[in-house]
Write a protein that holds these residues in place. Structure first.
Motif, mmCIF file in Angstrom:
data_model
loop_
_atom_site.group_PDB
_atom_site.id
_atom_site.type_symbol
_atom_site.label_atom_id
_atom_site.label_comp_id
_atom_site.label_asym_id
_atom_site.label_seq_id
_atom_site.Cartn_x
_atom_site.Cartn_y
_atom_site.Cartn_z
ATOM 1 N N ASP A 21 0.808 -1.223 0.000
ATOM 2 C CA ASP A 21 0.000 0.000 0.000
ATOM 3 C C ASP A 21 0.836 1.266 0.000
ATOM 4 O O ASP A 21 0.288 2.361 -0.161
ATOM 5 N N ILE A 481 -0.207 4.409 -2.223
ATOM 6 C CA ILE A 481 -0.406 4.177 -3.650
ATOM 7 C C ILE A 481 -1.692 3.393 -3.881
ATOM 8 O O ILE A 481 -2.224 2.743 -2.976
ATOM 9 N N THR A 482 -2.170 3.450 -5.105
ATOM 10 C CA THR A 482 -3.371 2.723 -5.507
ATOM 11 C C THR A 482 -2.975 1.387 -6.131
ATOM 12 O O THR A 482 -1.794 1.090 -6.310
ATOM 13 N N SER A 483 -3.959 0.605 -6.486
ATOM 14 C CA SER A 483 -3.665 -0.663 -7.168
ATOM 15 C C SER A 483 -2.965 -0.411 -8.495
ATOM 16 O O SER A 483 -2.118 -1.202 -8.922
ATOM 17 N N ALA A 484 -3.304 0.714 -9.139
ATOM 18 C CA ALA A 484 -2.613 1.061 -10.384
ATOM 19 C C ALA A 484 -1.147 1.399 -10.108
ATOM 20 O O ALA A 484 -0.251 1.046 -10.889
ATOM 21 N N GLY A 485 -0.907 2.072 -8.978
ATOM 22 C CA GLY A 485 0.472 2.393 -8.594
ATOM 23 C C GLY A 485 1.269 1.145 -8.282
ATOM 24 O O GLY A 485 2.459 1.057 -8.593
ATOM 25 N N LYS A 487 0.701 -1.841 -9.609
ATOM 26 C CA LYS A 487 0.953 -2.479 -10.896
ATOM 27 C C LYS A 487 2.111 -1.800 -11.607
ATOM 28 O O LYS A 487 2.996 -2.456 -12.179
ATOM 29 N N GLU A 488 2.149 -0.485 -11.535
ATOM 30 C CA GLU A 488 3.211 0.281 -12.166
ATOM 31 C C GLU A 488 4.566 0.011 -11.502
ATOM 32 O O GLU A 488 5.618 0.080 -12.141
ATOM 33 N N SER A 489 4.556 -0.333 -10.199
ATOM 34 C CA SER A 489 5.797 -0.571 -9.457
ATOM 35 C C SER A 489 6.501 -1.833 -9.909
ATOM 36 O O SER A 489 7.731 -1.933 -9.808
ATOM 37 N N HIS A 492 6.038 -4.512 -16.016
ATOM 38 C CA HIS A 492 4.734 -4.647 -16.678
ATOM 39 C C HIS A 492 4.891 -4.465 -18.185
ATOM 40 O O HIS A 492 5.886 -3.941 -18.667
ATOM 41 N N ASP A 493 3.902 -4.925 -18.893
ATOM 42 C CA ASP A 493 3.853 -4.815 -20.354
ATOM 43 C C ASP A 493 5.052 -5.486 -21.020
ATOM 44 O O ASP A 493 5.559 -5.028 -22.048
ATOM 45 N N ARG A 506 5.371 -11.211 -9.297
ATOM 46 C CA ARG A 506 4.302 -11.044 -8.309
ATOM 47 C C ARG A 506 3.871 -12.387 -7.784
ATOM 48 O O ARG A 506 3.783 -13.370 -8.508
#
Length: 507
Positions: A21, A481-485, A487-489, A492-493, A506
């Motif tokens: 979090d 941070i949010t769940s998007a943050g 994911k960004e941490s 990805h992609d 993860r």
């Protein structure tokens, strides 16, 4: 009113945060990561050079892990799901594994058989033994070299006196300086230097192995006599007091009164009793686990030297699901630290850590050290069973609240039941597990894993401008941070083709 303590808070419930979090805010820094000081406190009187402890779990810490952890500069806590004698034996192995001077060396009599000598050397993992008479007078020394060419068929009837190297030997007086002892070892090309008094009685032993280990592990966690520190878990039920006293006799430096819920009268009474016991005067007592400020304060009032924080954050723990009880770990550590820090009592963040960055987050939240389970269960030194699955290596790992651990020692004993306050449950099918069993990837030797974990912590200290643990606690700031943050941490992609030694995706 503090919403953490109120049954009817102003809002429905206070916010609880865990490691995913939050992130640490970067700050101005002139810190060089390799020069960052990671020294910290486990308890009032125990300092470690790296803030890592291995968990008191039967698939994480037995003597081999405890020795390796202390050599790396941390501390291993020996689990208690064994007999009293076995746990005491493991404490003794840790204390004897490395010494500035062995003050109570293992010895053998001249009329012992070679089979007995060989068994003792194997048990203590040593290459030789001083030979003494009934009065403790040194008569000689016997080593593996002395029996190398003796047929094994003769071991049962050949006596030590027939093969030992007799006196006079190269000896030294008690109190010899380390440099002088090392010079004697080198001058005479010997591996063991007996220390004797004026009457020729053996009073100690210095070995060349200890000098080598000191050079190899300069940051090892040691006592005033140069021996590795040893910590062991105890409970509060049944034979707990006998266990604690036996462990102290074996040389334990730290006792961890270890239960799933430390804010209970039984545990607090045990802590108070240990702190009042003259025999335990030189032993630090750690209590746990708690997850609230009130729980930490109760332990402080009972006189603990350290507080272990964490209810339900472990990767194999199901307490929060089965019982619906717990506090997310960042919040739990912060709450406990508010009671512990003013009293000068160090906090141990126990559980919930997945990556090295979580160590820094725990410290900024208020922990002084962290206790690791799953991150260390996969190393070579852990006692978990090595398993091969589709060509890959894994090690078994289970929670102490799992069904297997609860019933591990059979109907004649409680296993880890008392840790979960189920010691009165007789039938296995009536147990209520609070953990699972599984496996974790094999991660190689402990040294490589701790290097990555501490390396990540030092990078955190660089980014936040903190040159030491205390400064990290003072300077560190969180951003939620949010769940998007989150994911960004993480990467990805991209399809990851090669895993880094400190990142496996993860979980």
């Amino acid at each position: 009113m503090d919403p953490m303590q109120s049954g009817m808070p102003e809002t429905l419930a206070p916010l609880g945060l865990t490691f995913d979090d939050v992130l640490l805010l970067p700050a101005e820094s002139d810190v060089i990561p390799s020069e960052a000081d990671t020294t910290s406190k486990v308890s009032r009187n125990v300092t470690v050079s790296v803030p890592l402890l291995s968990s008191a779990m039967d698939t994480v810490t037995e003597s081999r892990m405890a020795i390796a952890m202390a050599r790396q500069g941390g501390l291993g806590v020996l689990h208690r799901s064994v007999s009293i004698d076995e746990q005491a034996r493991q404490v003794d192995l840790v204390k004897r594994s490395e010494s500035g001077m062995v003050t109570d060396p293992v010895t053998i009599g001249p009329d012992a058989t070679l089979a007995e000598m060989d068994a003792m050397c194997g048990h203590y993992r040593i290459s030789g033994l001083p030979v003494v008479d009934d009065a403790g007078v040194l008569m000689g020394i016997v080593t593996n070299r002395d029996i190398r060419f003796v047929p094994a068929t003769e071991y049962d009837h050949r006596l030590v006196r027939s093969v030992m190297t007799p006196m006079p030997l190269v000896t030294a007086p008690v109190g010899i300086k380390p440099d002088d002892a090392f010079a004697l070892l080198g001058e005479h090309k010997i591996e063991k230097l007996p220390l004797v008094d004026g009457d020729g009685r053996l009073k100690g032993l210095i070995t060349v192995k200890d000098f080598v280990k000191s050079e190899e592990y300069p940051n090892a966690t040691k006592d005033a006599e140069g021996r590795l520190l040893s910590a062991a878990a105890v409970g509060f039920f049944g034979d707990a007091w006998e266990r604690a006293m036996t462990l102290i006799d074996a040389g334990a430096d730290v006792l961890v009164v270890d239960t799933a819920h430390g804010h209970t009268s039984a545990l607090l009474d045990m802590v108070g009793k240990l702190k009042a016991e003259p025999k335990a005067a030189g032993v630090d007592v750690i209590g746990g686990n708690v997850a609230t400020r009130a729980g930490a304060q109760a332990l402080v009032d009972a006189g603990v030297d350290g507080i272990k924080v964490g209810i339900g954050p472990g990767s194999i723990c199901t307490t929060r699901v089965v019982a619906g009880v717990g506090v997310p770990q960042v919040t739990a550590i912060n709450e406990a630290a508010q009671a512990a820090r003013p009293a000068g009592v160090p906090v141990i963040g126990d559980g919930g850590l997945q990556y090295s960055g979580d160590i820094a987050k725990a410290i900024v939240a208020g922990a002084d050290t962290v206790m690791l389970g799953s991150l260390l269960a996969g190393v070579a030194e852990s006692p978990g069973e090595l398993i091969f699955i589709n060509g890959k290596q894994f090690k078994s790992y289970r929670g102490m609240g799992s069904l297997g651990a609860l019933r591990k020692r059979g109907a004649s004993d409680t296993g880890s039941r008392d840790r979960y306050f189920q010691a009165d449950v007789v039938a296995d099918d009536e147990l209520v597990p609070e953990g699972i069993e599984g496996q974790v990837p094999f991660r190689g030797p402990l040294g490589s894993v701790t290097q990555q974990l501490i390396g990540g912590l030092r990078q955190s200290m660089f980014y936040t401008g903190a040159s030491g643990i205390t400064e990290l606690q003072q300077r560190g700031r969180f951003v939620r941070i949010t769940s998007a943050g989150l994911k960004e941490s993480h990467p990805h992609d991209i399809q990851m083709t090669v895993e880094a030694p400190n990142y496996s995706g993860r979980r």
